[in-house]
Scaffold this active site. Structure first.
Site: not given
Length: 820
Positions: A278, A311, A554
């Site tokens: 990621d 994220h 996600s």
């Protein structure tokens, strides 16, 4: 001249099924009239509504399952009766201002008179414009009553009929008023509600907020129990709901510091591990620092592995702890999972422009599969921003790369299904459209899977909502309308859905991905993120705040990756070697079920196919994935099978299982990792399928499948079609979904449910697993696969019975037979 093509041309809908045989028109018409008389009698016996409030007539017209509800809608509206709702069970809710059914009786007159005469032929027409009457289920036709107005959540508080209402207690409830098709009539409905509330003469009874749209009319009110009871009989009221009470205080969570929690222990050495591919990880976060095994940048443009946008840290927190909210509420953060981080996204949240994606993915996998990390589960909550299959029926390069890597490295890749923006609405009109069209908008083409979620061998994870309770609100807006778009365990409003390439089952699983809220004051409603309904995880700026909130698949994928890592670790200990990723996938599929709220929401309009598109095999039961239950033992096998052969596995069937009370279930799951090629119309180079046979010996099965191969060659040569399997009828257990539905999926799961099974079928059934070459090169001679069989019944001794007959979760008896 070339023919013009109309791009919007669609097939005409299939004609509706004919109505049930109702006998003569006169007889059926008299039955309907009798029911109307009974309803009018009930109207006359009702208590009068408050003064200045107009009484109305609201009644339910249930139709048979095959009925076309729009025909009945047109028929009723032509008679001056408004249709205010078409229910999931095909019932129509009819509304009329006047308290009489004269117009309905006029429709019956036309029906009873029968077809007019065709002036050209002198013969009567075959039907009339009133024949939709014959779809009505007369015995269920009735007035809308107070029980209909009480939702399940409200019923838990006040009883099914309101018998447990406390007259002096104050209730805050959401009221849905019947919307009769125009804003003016909707406003009139809110006026009636206000008049009814004012008639109580209690100064504490009030309307807190209203919303009047083109399709819905809502009000949030605060009233005493006595007033609430009267509103349950108000004709203009469609439904009354008890809002979910907010319990999570976001402001308190924002103030939390490291000192509020005990020190986070280090995970055990050589425990389960997940690598998050990621945007990096905040290695200085105090709640996760001890769980971080290693973080590395895979980028060529930067060497820092630190998360710059948040994220990766959110995804990593969920991969380690699962429910971060649950840990927060328990006051302790501890997890056996070691987290690895491979940073592949730059500060702009983009991939490296200088290197192919497959090289970046390969390097991330190579780094973390080797010693000392030995990680085998990789989470990739990454994807495009559009529906891949909307523009291409061929697999994407990115997805094909992941399929190749998953097979080459024997790793389990977990991918998010992707998010769309159709769930957001920033104007009252958009917000209303979302609230009234959910979940239908999920089935639009633009809500299909993004790349690389269409990859065949990795696991794809869609989203469901976990909560519909808002955060604790303070101030003037705390009593504003604030509705979750989805109820708990229904599809997340932002999730993308399948199917995959060649109609493969995708996504395979769903997990918590947050919810959106319809909120705002008065007419200025919007649908947006509501932190109390979002997924809670860790912030990449822990010196400012420990926690962050977000929505999307996600957040769902790492929950599945965490379970997969635990299953992999357990299998590694049991087997004494690395298991196949196929086995982990198969066990996860065996432990998944679609939540009932999702089934109930989707099935009425989209059936089982719709459920598979949205939820795949369902939500994984973590406990069952890690351990067989006494009433639900699971047996497994992993290995390899020569191409164009079949294997026979014995499945023990006990009298105690067969004779147990209630419904019994046998579930089979199969996973394999075939070669793939996006330039082929058929993406998979090998196909596998299975069948469960009873009442036959091994020799009979072997001979039948050998003969089947010869028949298939000849039949296929003549017709180009594959014949049916070797056994049909009662010998073949009716596993659902069928092998045809599962044919293009590398992870297959189906079940057979039964109440009784004859003892004459024996104490062993046989699972036949077939492996067929499609276009795989001749050099490809063996296909790795894994299969599980789960027996489920209300029999507490079932686990021990299986264990005593074969070693549980050990190699099932494998008898491969060549089909030469």
């Amino acid at each position: 001249m070339a023919e013009a093509v109309n791009p919007d041309r669609r097939k005409r809908p299939a004609p509706p099924a004919p109505p049930p045989d109702r006998g003569s028109r006169a007889h059926f018409g008299s039955e309907v009239r009798q029911r109307l008389d009974e309803m009018e009698g009930q109207l006359n016996r009702r208590p009068a509504p408050p003064s200045a409030v107009q009484p109305h007539l609201v009644f339910r017209v249930p139709l048979v399952k095959s009925a076309p509800p729009l025909q009945m809608k047109e028929l009723l509206e032509g008679a001056g009766i408004s249709v205010v709702s078409i229910e999931a069970d095909n019932a129509i809710i009819a509304f009329r201002d006047e308290l009489d059914l004269t117009s309905f009786r006029e429709v019956l007159d036309g029906y009873e008179q029968g077809p007019a005469t065709n002036p050209k032929t002198g013969q009567p027409y075959k039907s009339t414009g009133f024949d939709a009457i014959e779809y009505i289920q007369i015995e269920q036709m009735r007035l809308w009553n107070r029980e209909d107005r009480i939702t399940k959540r409200l019923a838990d508080a006040i009883g099914l009929s309101g018998e447990a209402i406390d007259s002096d207690k104050c209730y805050v409830v959401d009221v849905e008023l019947w919307h009769r098709g125009s804003v003016e009539l909707a406003r009139a409905a809110t006026v009636e509600l206000k008049l009814a509330i004012q008639s109580s003469n209690d100064p504490n009874d009030r309307v807190c907020d209203t919303f009047i749209g083109q399709l819905i009319c809502l009000a949030r009110i605060s009233v005493k129990g006595a007033t609430l009871s009267r509103l349950l009989d108000l004709d203009i009221v469609g439904e009354i709901e008890l809002p979910t009470q907010p319990s999570f205080d976001i402001q308190q969570a924002r103030r939390a510091t490291e000192r509020d929690f005990p020190a986070t222990p280090r995970p055990p050495v050589d425990g389960p591990s997940v690598c998050v591919v990621d945007s990096g990880i905040a290695t200085n976060h105090p709640l996760i620092a001890n769980n971080i095994g290693h973080a590395e940048s895979i980028l060529t443009t930067t060497e820092t592995a630190t998360d710059q946008n948040g994220h990766g840290t959110m995804v990593g927190g969920l991969a380690v702890f699962g429910s971060v909210l649950g840990c927060y509420e328990d006051g302790s953060f501890a997890s056996p999972v070691t987290l690895y981080s491979a940073r592949v996204l730059n500060d702009e949240n983009r991939f490296d422009d200088e290197e192919l994606i497959i090289h970046q993915m390969r390097r991330a996998i190579e780094v973390f599969t080797r010693d000392p990390y030995r990680c085998r589960v990789f989470n990739m909550s990454l994807g495009g921003d559009s529906a891949w299959k909307q523009n291409s029926d061929r697999q994407s390069i990115w997805a094909e790369c992941l399929d190749i890597l998953a097979r080459e490295f024997n790793v389990l890749l977990v991918i998010s299904a992707g998010n769309h923006d159709l769930g957001f609405g920033f104007s009252p009109e958009e917000a209303e459209a979302i609230l009234t069209t959910y979940p239908e908008y999920l089935f639009r083409d633009e809500c299909g899977l993004t790349e690389p979620a269409t990859a065949a061998i990795p696991i794809t994870v869609g989203g469901i909502a976990e909560h519909d309770a808002p955060e604790v609100l303070r101030g003037a807006g705390k009593n504003d309308i604030n509705l979750g778009i989805a109820r708990p365990h229904q599809p997340a409003p932002l999730t993308r859905i399948g199917l995959g390439i060649n109609d493969a089952i995708k996504p395979e699983f769903v997990a918590s991905a947050g919810n959106l809220s319809f909120r705002g004051f008065a007419g200025s409603k919007q649908v947006d993120v509501e932190r109390g309904m979002s997924v809670m995880s860790l912030s990449n700026e822990p010196t400012k705040q420990l926690f962050a909130f977000d929505n999307g698949t996600s957040m769902a994928a790492p929950l599945v990756a965490r379970t997969a890592a635990a299953v992999w670790h357990k299998l590694r200990d049991e087997l004494g070697e690395e298991p196949q990723a196929n086995l982990v996938r198969s066990i996860l599929a065996a432990s998944a079920t679609v939540p009932m709220p999702a089934q109930d929401l989707i099935a009425p309009r989209h059936g089982k196919e719709g459920i598979r598109k949205v939820c795949g095999y369902g939500k994984i039961d973590d406990d069952f994935a890690l351990q067989s239950g006494d009433r639900r033992p699971t047996m497994y096998y992993q290995g390899a099978i020569p191409i164009d052969t079949f294997a026979i596995f014995e499945v023990p069937i006990f009298d105690e299982f067969r004779d147990a009370n209630g419904k019994k279930r046998i579930t089979v799951s199969l996973a394999f990792d075939p070669p793939v090629r996006r330039r082929r119309a058929e993406y998979l180079g090998v196909r596998m399928q299975y069948a469960l046979i009873r009442g036959k010996s091994v020799d009979e099965i072997e001979n039948a499948y050998r003969a089947l191969e010869e028949q298939e060659r000849a039949y296929y040569g003549r017709t180009g079609e594959k014949p049916q399997g070797a056994f049909q009828g009662s010998a073949k257990c009716n596993l659902q979904p069928s092998s045809k539905v599962l044919a293009s999926s590398t992870l297959q799961r189906s079940s057979w449910e039964f109440m009784k099974s004859k003892a004459e079928y024996g104490d062993s059934y046989y699972l036949i697993v077939r492996c067929d070459r499609r276009w795989a090169p001749e050099s490809f001679i063996m296909q790795n696969f894994a299969v599980t069989v789960t027996l489920e019944a209300d029999e507490p001794r079932l686990f021990n019975l299986v264990r005593n007959r074969i070693r549980l979760r050990d190699r099932l008896r494998d008898r491969q037979r060549s089909r030469s």
